[in-house]
Structure formats: structure tokens, C-alpha cells
Scaffold this motif. Structure first.
Motif, PDB file in Angstrom:
ATOM      1  N   VAL A  54       0.840  -1.209   0.000  1.00 21.52           N
ATOM      2  CA  VAL A  54       0.000   0.000   0.000  1.00 21.52           C
ATOM      3  C   VAL A  54       0.866   1.246   0.000  1.00 21.52           C
ATOM      4  N   LEU A  55       1.916   1.259   0.832  1.00 19.03           N
ATOM      5  CA  LEU A  55       2.843   2.401   0.824  1.00 19.03           C
ATOM      6  C   LEU A  55       3.502   2.578  -0.536  1.00 19.03           C
ATOM      7  N   GLY A  56       3.885   1.474  -1.165  1.00 21.23           N
ATOM      8  CA  GLY A  56       4.506   1.556  -2.490  1.00 21.23           C
ATOM      9  C   GLY A  56       3.562   2.153  -3.525  1.00 21.23           C
ATOM     10  N   VAL A  57       2.304   1.747  -3.492  1.00 20.24           N
ATOM     11  CA  VAL A  57       1.325   2.299  -4.442  1.00 20.24           C
ATOM     12  C   VAL A  57       1.132   3.792  -4.197  1.00 20.24           C
ATOM     13  N   ILE A  58       1.074   4.205  -2.937  1.00 19.53           N
ATOM     14  CA  ILE A  58       0.925   5.629  -2.622  1.00 19.53           C
ATOM     15  C   ILE A  58       2.138   6.407  -3.109  1.00 19.53           C
ATOM     16  N   PHE A  59       3.327   5.870  -2.865  1.00 21.14           N
ATOM     17  CA  PHE A  59       4.544   6.559  -3.300  1.00 21.14           C
ATOM     18  C   PHE A  59       4.607   6.671  -4.821  1.00 21.14           C
ATOM     19  N   ILE A  60       4.262   5.614  -5.522  1.00 19.33           N
ATOM     20  CA  ILE A  60       4.287   5.647  -6.992  1.00 19.33           C
ATOM     21  C   ILE A  60       3.254   6.640  -7.514  1.00 19.33           C
ATOM     22  N   GLY A  61       2.086   6.671  -6.887  1.00 20.05           N
ATOM     23  CA  GLY A  61       1.056   7.629  -7.305  1.00 20.05           C
ATOM     24  C   GLY A  61       1.495   9.062  -7.105  1.00 20.05           C
ATOM     25  N   ARG A  62       2.121   9.345  -5.996  1.00 24.41           N
ATOM     26  CA  ARG A  62       2.608  10.710  -5.756  1.00 24.41           C
ATOM     27  C   ARG A  62       3.750  11.064  -6.704  1.00 24.41           C
ATOM     28  N   ALA A  63       4.647  10.108  -6.942  1.00 24.16           N
ATOM     29  CA  ALA A  63       5.785  10.382  -7.824  1.00 24.16           C
ATOM     30  C   ALA A  63       5.323  10.637  -9.251  1.00 24.16           C
ATOM     31  N   SER A  64       4.271   9.938  -9.674  1.00 25.93           N
ATOM     32  CA  SER A  64       3.793  10.151 -11.045  1.00 25.93           C
ATOM     33  C   SER A  64       3.132  11.514 -11.211  1.00 25.93           C
ATOM     34  N   ARG A  65       2.669  12.116 -10.122  1.00 28.46           N
ATOM     35  CA  ARG A  65       2.072  13.449 -10.186  1.00 28.46           C
ATOM     36  C   ARG A  65       3.116  14.540  -9.984  1.00 28.46           C
ATOM     37  N   GLY A  66       4.348  14.178  -9.796  1.00 32.02           N
ATOM     38  CA  GLY A  66       5.416  15.162  -9.664  1.00 32.02           C
ATOM     39  C   GLY A  66       5.678  15.612  -8.243  1.00 32.02           C
ATOM     40  N   GLU A  67       5.147  14.919  -7.266  1.00 33.43           N
ATOM     41  CA  GLU A  67       5.358  15.295  -5.868  1.00 33.43           C
ATOM     42  C   GLU A  67       6.544  14.516  -5.296  1.00 33.43           C
ATOM     43  N   ILE A  68       7.687  14.714  -5.914  1.00 33.40           N
ATOM     44  CA  ILE A  68       8.878  13.954  -5.543  1.00 33.40           C
ATOM     45  C   ILE A  68       9.313  14.278  -4.117  1.00 33.40           C
ATOM     46  N   SER A  69       9.214  15.535  -3.707  1.00 32.18           N
ATOM     47  CA  SER A  69       9.662  15.896  -2.355  1.00 32.18           C
ATOM     48  C   SER A  69       8.808  15.197  -1.296  1.00 32.18           C
ATOM     49  N   LYS A  70       7.498  15.093  -1.523  1.00 30.96           N
ATOM     50  CA  LYS A  70       6.645  14.387  -0.568  1.00 30.96           C
ATOM     51  C   LYS A  70       6.971  12.895  -0.537  1.00 30.96           C
ATOM     52  N   VAL A  71       7.293  12.340  -1.716  1.00 31.07           N
ATOM     53  CA  VAL A  71       7.649  10.923  -1.773  1.00 31.07           C
ATOM     54  C   VAL A  71       8.948  10.678  -1.014  1.00 31.07           C
ATOM     55  N   LEU A  72       9.926  11.544  -1.199  1.00 23.91           N
ATOM     56  CA  LEU A  72      11.196  11.371  -0.495  1.00 23.91           C
ATOM     57  C   LEU A  72      11.010  11.535   1.016  1.00 23.91           C
ATOM     58  N   THR A  73      10.196  12.510   1.413  1.00 22.61           N
ATOM     59  CA  THR A  73       9.941  12.704   2.842  1.00 22.61           C
ATOM     60  C   THR A  73       9.237  11.493   3.436  1.00 22.61           C
ATOM     61  N   SER A  74       8.215  10.999   2.750  1.00 22.19           N
ATOM     62  CA  SER A  74       7.483   9.827   3.240  1.00 22.19           C
ATOM     63  C   SER A  74       8.369   8.597   3.280  1.00 22.19           C
ATOM     64  N   SER A  75       9.212   8.436   2.270  1.00 22.77           N
ATOM     65  CA  SER A  75      10.129   7.296   2.245  1.00 22.77           C
ATOM     66  C   SER A  75      11.109   7.362   3.405  1.00 22.77           C
ATOM     67  N   ALA A  76      11.626   8.564   3.681  1.00 27.10           N
ATOM     68  CA  ALA A  76      12.563   8.721   4.797  1.00 27.10           C
ATOM     69  C   ALA A  76      11.873   8.400   6.122  1.00 27.10           C
ATOM     70  N   ILE A  77      10.638   8.867   6.274  1.00 27.87           N
ATOM     71  CA  ILE A  77       9.895   8.578   7.506  1.00 27.87           C
ATOM     72  C   ILE A  77       9.654   7.075   7.645  1.00 27.87           C
ATOM     73  N   ALA A  78       9.306   6.411   6.552  1.00 30.14           N
ATOM     74  CA  ALA A  78       9.081   4.966   6.592  1.00 30.14           C
ATOM     75  C   ALA A  78      10.358   4.223   6.956  1.00 30.14           C
ATOM     76  N   ILE A  79      11.484   4.635   6.404  1.00 30.21           N
ATOM     77  CA  ILE A  79      12.761   3.980   6.702  1.00 30.21           C
ATOM     78  C   ILE A  79      13.149   4.193   8.163  1.00 30.21           C
ATOM     79  N   VAL A  80      12.946   5.411   8.678  1.00 31.17           N
ATOM     80  CA  VAL A  80      13.244   5.675  10.085  1.00 31.17           C
ATOM     81  C   VAL A  80      12.320   4.840  10.984  1.00 31.17           C
ATOM     82  N   GLY A  81      11.044   4.709  10.599  1.00 33.74           N
ATOM     83  CA  GLY A  81      10.119   3.882  11.366  1.00 33.74           C
ATOM     84  C   GLY A  81      10.550   2.433  11.395  1.00 33.74           C
ATOM     85  N   LEU A  82      10.983   1.910  10.249  1.00 38.71           N
ATOM     86  CA  LEU A  82      11.467   0.531  10.207  1.00 38.71           C
ATOM     87  C   LEU A  82      12.727   0.359  11.059  1.00 38.71           C
TER      88      LEU A  82
END
Length: 104
Positions: A54-82
Motif C-alpha cells: 500500500v505504501l509503495g502504491v501511494i509513493f508511486i502515485g505521488r511520484a507520477s504526479r510530480g510530488e517527488i519531495s513528498k515521496v522522499l519525505t514519506s520514504s525517509a519517515i518509513a525507513i526511520v520507522g522501520l
């Protein structure tokens, strides 16, 4: 005479009921605790992959709309959570090892 026959019938009925109860197997004792290994295995094998998908689908959807900064921020938060989850698991095993070491 009737009372004697009634007593014999009642006693044979009671004997039959007691023999039936004696032949039934007893229930197994209830488990004493929660199977935490089974819960963790279930979560790791069934729930975690679905959440990551589900996180991957959300990230891909945001990246396809050009929201790369939000994708990078969310990815960093997910990695820190893990990393925090992995750290907590590590501390759990280290604590278990220390308890075994102290109380042996």
C-alpha cells in the motif's frame, strides 16, 4: 413392589449415565499464555507485506504526479520507522539475553 421396580429402573439409568460420563475423554487443558511467536510470524508474513505494498502504491502515485519531495519525505519517515522497529526488536532480544545472564 412398584417402588422396588422404580428404584431398579432409576439405578440402572444412573449407572448408564455414569458409565457414559466416564467413557467421554476429558478436554485438553487450556493454553497458559499467548503464542507470541505465532502472532509475530503472522504479522511478518501476512500484514507487513500488504502494508508495504500500500505504501509503495501511494509513493508511486505521488511520484507520477510530480510530488517527488513528498515521496522522499514519506520514504525517509518509513525507513526511520522501520529502523525504530528493528531497534526495538534488537533491544527485546538483548534484554532477554541480559535477564538470562543475570538470573542463571
Amino acid at each position: 413392589m412398584i417402588a422396588i421396580e422404580l428404584m431398579e429402573t432409576a439405578s440402572s439409568g444412573v449407572a448408564h449415565a455414569l458409565s457414559t460420563l466416564a467413557s467421554t475423554p476429558l478436554a485438553e487443558p487450556a493454553p497458559k499464555g499467548i503464542d507470541t511467536e505465532g502472532v509475530v510470524t503472522f504479522f511478518a508474513s501476512k500484514i507487513a507485506p500488504i502494508l508495504l505494498a500500500v505504501l509503495g502504491v501511494i509513493f508511486i502515485g505521488r511520484a507520477s504526479r510530480g510530488e517527488i519531495s513528498k515521496v522522499l519525505t514519506s520514504s525517509a519517515i518509513a525507513i526511520v520507522g522501520l529502523a525504530f522497529i528493528a531497534g526495538a526488536a534488537t533491544l527485546f532480544f538483548v534484554g532477554d539475553y541480559l535477564i538470562d545472564l543475570i538470573f542463571e
